[in-house]
Enzyme design. Structure first.
Site, PDB file in Angstrom:
ATOM      1  N   GLU A  88      -4.660  -7.787  -1.294  1.00 33.60           N
ATOM      2  CA  GLU A  88      -5.569  -7.966  -0.155  1.00 33.60           C
ATOM      3  C   GLU A  88      -6.961  -7.625  -0.645  1.00 33.60           C
ATOM      4  O   GLU A  88      -7.127  -6.746  -1.490  1.00 33.60           O
ATOM      5  CB  GLU A  88      -5.265  -6.984   0.996  1.00 33.60           C
ATOM      6  CG  GLU A  88      -3.954  -7.166   1.684  1.00 33.60           C
ATOM      7  CD  GLU A  88      -3.704  -6.059   2.727  1.00 33.60           C
ATOM      8  OE1 GLU A  88      -4.682  -5.400   3.169  1.00 33.60           O
ATOM      9  OE2 GLU A  88      -2.539  -5.866   3.080  1.00 33.60           O
ATOM     10  N   GLU A 130       0.830  -1.210   0.000  1.00 30.64           N
ATOM     11  CA  GLU A 130       0.000   0.000   0.000  1.00 30.64           C
ATOM     12  C   GLU A 130       0.864   1.260   0.000  1.00 30.64           C
ATOM     13  O   GLU A 130       0.616   2.220   0.734  1.00 30.64           O
ATOM     14  CB  GLU A 130      -0.990  -0.017   1.178  1.00 30.64           C
ATOM     15  CG  GLU A 130      -1.945  -1.204   1.093  1.00 30.64           C
ATOM     16  CD  GLU A 130      -2.899  -1.342   2.282  1.00 30.64           C
ATOM     17  OE1 GLU A 130      -2.917  -0.440   3.152  1.00 30.64           O
ATOM     18  OE2 GLU A 130      -3.622  -2.343   2.333  1.00 30.64           O
TER      19      GLU A 130
END
Length: 329
Positions: A271, A179
């Protein structure tokens, strides 16, 4: 390479020229699978791995890919200034590498690692979060600084933990600095260009110095800014958390992600909260290579995905579950 060849497949020459034969075999398998199936994945946050038990009870099957959390292996956990919640999270996560070994040797499944990296210097509590550390990632990329030395020290420590997997020639889907598009983790706190440099430092150190030739390099950001380059990435990925019980093929999100690369790359859901719709993917063939459901409530409750939806996914012909994973190495 120039993307897809005459067979409609991706060029999957590993970004590490010294990658092991097992890495090459796995990438070739991924190449053939992409658009013809999706690998089921589940992140497990603790050594109890309750998410796996939940899936097995609900579906009678196990995912082909298991995610493991490395947060408790961070060398710089400030235990004196940590909340009870943080200390519990660390304690429950200890020895996840033993679980990874078991998954690989006994179950013959695929593994991916997530490292919520407690900041290499300073910081308190869950210092992988920017708000809990004054560690300056923009200084960590400058040679000669204390931050840079601390960064390399932590990297080297983790490399030593990964080395046994390399010695046994076990491929790892390695998703560092995840991320990187956001500012919530210290590695993204100074913007995507700094996150890119951190990744490149690790890539160089792990391939050249430590010779971890079993790593498959997974970049995890949908931003074109800060993309580390096709020659440093095997697979691109992004993390998505759709609304609860919303299951689609995520085509738009795929189209956005593949814009970041000049050449076509394998793409994955690093994810996800609510799982994608496997029946929809079987129809549209949006070539997500795998999805990895996140842990706790995402993976062991019906708050985001019902058991019925989970069963539909795991029993679909398009889904690669553990029992359908070929022995590649």
């Amino acid at each position: 390479g120039d993307g897809k060849d005459g067979l409609g497949m991706f060029n999957v020459i590993p970004c590490n020229p010294n990658a092991t034969e097992e890495v090459k075999a796995l990438l070739n398998y991924f190449n053939e699978l992409s658009g013809n199936g999706i690998i089921t994945g589940q992140h497990t946050q603790t050594t109890k791995q309750e998410e796996l038990k939940y899936i097995q009870e609900a579906t009678g099957k196990l995912p082909a890919l298991c995610g493991f959390e490395l947060l408790s292996y961070s060398p710089n956990i400030n235990r004196l200034q940590s909340s009870e919640e943080c200390l519990l999270e660390v304690k429950e996560n200890e020895n996840t590498l033993d679980n990874a070994w078991e998954w690989v040797t006994r179950q013959k499944g695929l593994i991916t690692f997530t490292w919520h990296w407690f900041s290499p210097m300073g910081g308190k509590d869950k210092s992988f979060y920017t708000e809990h550390t004054d560690f300056d990632a923009s200084r960590a990329i400058v040679e000669g600084t204390a931050e840079h030395k601390a960064l390399l020290s932590d990297m080297d420590y983790m490399a030593d933990l990964l080395k046994p997997f390399c010695d046994k020639r076990v491929p790892i889907l390695w998703r560092p600095f995840h991320e990187a598009e956001g500012e919530w983790f210290w590695w993204g706190s100074q913007g995507p260009e700094v996150a890119k440099q951190l990744y490149l430092i690790m890539f160089d150190r792990y391939t050249r110095v430590h010779q971890l030739n079993n790593l498959i390099w997974v970049w995890n950001s949908p931003l074109p800014q800060g993309y580390v380059g096709d020659d440093k990435v095997d697979i691109i990925s992004r993390d998505l958390y759709p609304p609860a019980h919303q299951h689609t093929d995520l085509r738009q999100e795929y189209e956005e992600l593949i814009q970041i690369t000049p050449t076509e790359k394998l793409a994955a859901l690093g994810e996800i909260g609510s799982i994608p719709s496997i029946p929809a993917l079987a129809e549209t063939r949006v070539p997500w290579l795998w999805f990895m459901t996140w842990s706790n409530d995402y993976g062991k409750s019906e708050l985001f995905t019902t058991k019925e939806e989970l069963r539909r996914a795991y029993h679909h012909d398009y889904a690669i579950t553990l029992d359908r994973l070929p022995r590649l190495y």
